[in-house]
Design an enzyme around this catalytic site. Structure first.
Site, PDB file in Angstrom:
ATOM      1  N   ARG A 293       0.841  -1.209   0.000  1.00 46.49           N
ATOM      2  CA  ARG A 293       0.000   0.000   0.000  1.00 46.49           C
ATOM      3  C   ARG A 293       0.867   1.246   0.000  1.00 46.49           C
ATOM      4  O   ARG A 293       0.552   2.248  -0.633  1.00 46.49           O
ATOM      5  CB  ARG A 293      -0.946  -0.044   1.204  1.00 46.49           C
ATOM      6  CG  ARG A 293      -2.075   0.962   1.099  1.00 46.49           C
ATOM      7  CD  ARG A 293      -3.161   0.703   2.132  1.00 46.49           C
ATOM      8  NE  ARG A 293      -2.640   0.820   3.487  1.00 46.49           N
ATOM      9  CZ  ARG A 293      -3.339   0.492   4.580  1.00 46.49           C
ATOM     10  NH1 ARG A 293      -4.576   0.012   4.473  1.00 46.49           N
ATOM     11  NH2 ARG A 293      -2.808   0.623   5.791  1.00 46.49           N
TER      12      ARG A 293
ATOM     13  N   LYS B 256      -2.822   6.339   1.473  1.00 46.83           N
ATOM     14  CA  LYS B 256      -2.674   6.818   2.854  1.00 46.83           C
ATOM     15  C   LYS B 256      -1.817   8.087   2.858  1.00 46.83           C
ATOM     16  O   LYS B 256      -0.700   8.112   3.379  1.00 46.83           O
ATOM     17  CB  LYS B 256      -2.081   5.701   3.713  1.00 46.83           C
ATOM     18  CG  LYS B 256      -2.655   5.682   5.119  1.00 46.83           C
ATOM     19  CD  LYS B 256      -2.417   4.353   5.779  1.00 46.83           C
ATOM     20  CE  LYS B 256      -2.532   4.438   7.280  1.00 46.83           C
ATOM     21  NZ  LYS B 256      -3.777   4.975   7.802  1.00 46.83           N
TER      22      LYS B 256
ATOM     23  N   GLU C 125     -16.452   5.451   4.685  1.00 47.90           N
ATOM     24  CA  GLU C 125     -15.632   5.000   5.817  1.00 47.90           C
ATOM     25  C   GLU C 125     -15.562   6.119   6.832  1.00 47.90           C
ATOM     26  O   GLU C 125     -16.204   7.161   6.664  1.00 47.90           O
ATOM     27  CB  GLU C 125     -14.243   4.578   5.341  1.00 47.90           C
ATOM     28  CG  GLU C 125     -13.406   5.701   4.750  1.00 47.90           C
ATOM     29  CD  GLU C 125     -11.975   5.269   4.445  1.00 47.90           C
ATOM     30  OE1 GLU C 125     -11.442   4.405   5.147  1.00 47.90           O
ATOM     31  OE2 GLU C 125     -11.400   5.830   3.508  1.00 47.90           O
TER      32      GLU C 125
HETATM   33  N1  PLP Z   1      -9.376   3.901   6.593  1.00 50.63           N
HETATM   34  C1  PLP Z   1      -8.602   4.912   6.977  1.00 50.63           C
HETATM   35  C2  PLP Z   1      -8.958   6.271   6.521  1.00 50.63           C
HETATM   36  C3  PLP Z   1      -7.465   4.667   7.773  1.00 50.63           C
HETATM   37  O1  PLP Z   1      -6.691   5.672   8.169  1.00 50.63           O
HETATM   38  C4  PLP Z   1      -7.184   3.357   8.188  1.00 50.63           C
HETATM   39  C5  PLP Z   1      -6.005   3.068   8.997  1.00 50.63           C
HETATM   40  O2  PLP Z   1      -5.013   2.604   8.554  1.00 50.63           O
HETATM   41  C6  PLP Z   1      -8.031   2.332   7.781  1.00 50.63           C
HETATM   42  C7  PLP Z   1      -9.111   2.631   6.976  1.00 50.63           C
HETATM   43  C8  PLP Z   1      -7.781   0.930   8.179  1.00 50.63           C
HETATM   44  O3  PLP Z   1      -6.760   0.341   7.427  1.00 50.63           O
HETATM   45  P1  PLP Z   1      -5.890  -0.842   8.007  1.00 50.63           P
HETATM   46  O4  PLP Z   1      -6.848  -1.913   8.393  1.00 50.63           O
HETATM   47  O5  PLP Z   1      -5.027  -1.241   6.892  1.00 50.63           O
HETATM   48  O6  PLP Z   1      -5.164  -0.307   9.170  1.00 50.63           O
HETATM   49  C1  COI Z   2      -4.233   3.001  11.547  1.00 51.01           C
HETATM   50  O1  COI Z   2      -5.177   2.310  11.907  1.00 51.01           O
HETATM   51  O2  COI Z   2      -3.080   2.553  11.434  1.00 51.01           O
HETATM   52  C2  COI Z   2      -4.431   4.388  11.204  1.00 51.01           C
HETATM   53  O3  COI Z   2      -3.605   4.897  10.497  1.00 51.01           O
HETATM   54  C3  COI Z   2      -5.605   5.082  11.718  1.00 51.01           C
HETATM   55  C4  COI Z   2      -5.335   6.404  12.358  1.00 51.01           C
HETATM   56  C5  COI Z   2      -4.460   6.331  13.559  1.00 51.01           C
HETATM   57  C6  COI Z   2      -4.921   7.429  11.372  1.00 51.01           C
END
Ligand code: PLP
Ligand code: COI
Length: 340
Positions: free
Chosen positions: A82, A184, A220
């Site tokens: 990612r 991200k 989301e």
């Molecule tokens: N959506 C957003 C906007 C996020 O910042 C995060 C955090 O990482 C997620 C979803 C969840 O992603 P992940 O499960 O890869 O941490």
């Molecule tokens: C995560 O779950 O790793 C995130 O980045 C969410 C938040 C702390 C920005």
């Protein structure tokens, strides 16, 4: 390594200085080998691209102590992949995912004393990030970059841990159609700061964002994807080009199908469907699965049947299975759990 003297059970989701961080610099078209350093500060030129034009992206993953005392990280290859996609979209040089995983392992190993013990409820949050570092004043990408990873021990993202939270349907958008919602980028989070402060001031825990094109579909929240459980026990999760492809959500979809024999629908979810669901949860690395008890849409309260006291029964099964895999209590699919 001796564990640090930390009150693991009372950690919130905050920054705690740990001993080492990983740093690699990109200059003249290539990344250097990278080193571990004890210096937590960064000195930048006043005109650094990241300061002027927000050329930065980040990742988030966690290290866990398993029941039998090993230290593991969860699917770091997907974070590396990612991050490659985020870098490409922001015109930053890609930090190869294989080197990303190696660097994650190095920095966790160096901070082993900060990995919370099994059963403490805490984990070591790992934050890789990259930014344009040389002076840029015309709008264009930087020439030089820094890739860094620091770690910090953390407790639950939402105060109260597994207690259901209240979210509101936001009037602000966090992403644009054909924008950067699927990567991200730091800029997505800057966009959400006004909305999160406003939500907190009005008594809500988070914002639930709608699709920025039509504002009729659920997307989301500011830091997590959304899962719903239907009244007949199906997992439904929004599909959209402007949400972050959450690794937790993708893992839960597989856990639901392969471990719990559930039906799963990854599809557009209309705002008007909200009252059809029995349970709702926010899923992400930081959030794990945080149950939602109530969704407020401009004064209209949608109270999920699962209530405000506990996580709903199906959400709980998903939570227990996912954390069971992460903590080594359940057998993981191949490649999900990487030992340090
Ligand atoms: N959506 C957003 C906007 C996020 O910042 C995060 C955090 O990482 C997620 C979803 C969840 O992603 P992940 O499960 O890869 O941490
Ligand atoms: C995560 O779950 O790793 C995130 O980045 C969410 C938040 C702390 C920005």
């Amino acid at each position: 390594m001796e564990k640090k003297d930390i009150d693991w059970g009372n950690l919130g989701f905050g920054y705690v200085h740990t001993d080492y961080r990983f740093v690699s610099n990109y200059k003249n078209g290539s990344w250097d080998e990278g080193v571990l350093t004890e210096d937590a500060n960064i000195v930048l030129n006043e005109c650094a691209c990241v300061l002027q034009y927000a050329q930065t992206a980040f990742e988030g993953l966690k290290a866990y102590t398993t029941e039998d005392g090993r230290i593991v990280v969860f699917r770091p290859d997907l974070n590396g992949e990612r991050m490659e996609n985020s870098a490409a979209r922001l015109k930053m040089p890609v930090y190869p995912k294989e080197k990303f995983v190696e660097a994650v392992k190095k920095v966790v190993k160096a901070n082993e004393g900060y990995v919370p013990p099994y059963g403490s409820g805490a984990t070591l949050y790992i934050r890789p990030y990259m930014f344009g570092s040389d002076p840029i004043i015309g709008v264009k990408p930087a020439n030089e970059y820094q890739f860094r990873i620091f770690t910090t021990p953390v407790g639950p993202y939402f105060k109260g841990g597994a207690k259901p939270i209240t979210v509101r349907i936001s009037d602000f958008d966090r992403a644009a159609p054909h924008g950067t919602g699927h990567i991200k980028a730091g800029l997505n989070y800057a966009m959400s700061l006004y909305a999160i402060v406003d939500a907190h001031e009005k008594g809500f825990d988070e914002n639930m964002y709608l699709d920025p094109g039509t504002r009729t579909k659920l997307e989301e929240t500011g830091g997590a994807n959304i899962i719903f459980i239907t009244k007949d026990g199906k997992l439904v999760t929004p599909k959209s080009d402007s949400i972050l492809p959450s690794i937790t959500r993708r893992s839960l979809v597989q856990v639901a199908k392969d471990y719990l024999n559930m039906e799963v629908e990854e599809r557009e979810v209309m705002l008007s469907e909200l009252s059809d669901f029995a349970e709702c949860g926010l899923c992400g690395t930081a959030a794990v699965i945080s149950p939602v008890g109530k969704i407020v849409d401009h004064g209209k309260e949608i109270c999920l049947p699962a209530g405000m006291e506990d996580m709903g029964p199906v959400t709980k099964k998903l939570y227990d299975t996912l954390t069971g895999i992460q903590m080594g209590r359940l057998e993981a699919p191949k490649g999900w759990v990487v030992e340090i």
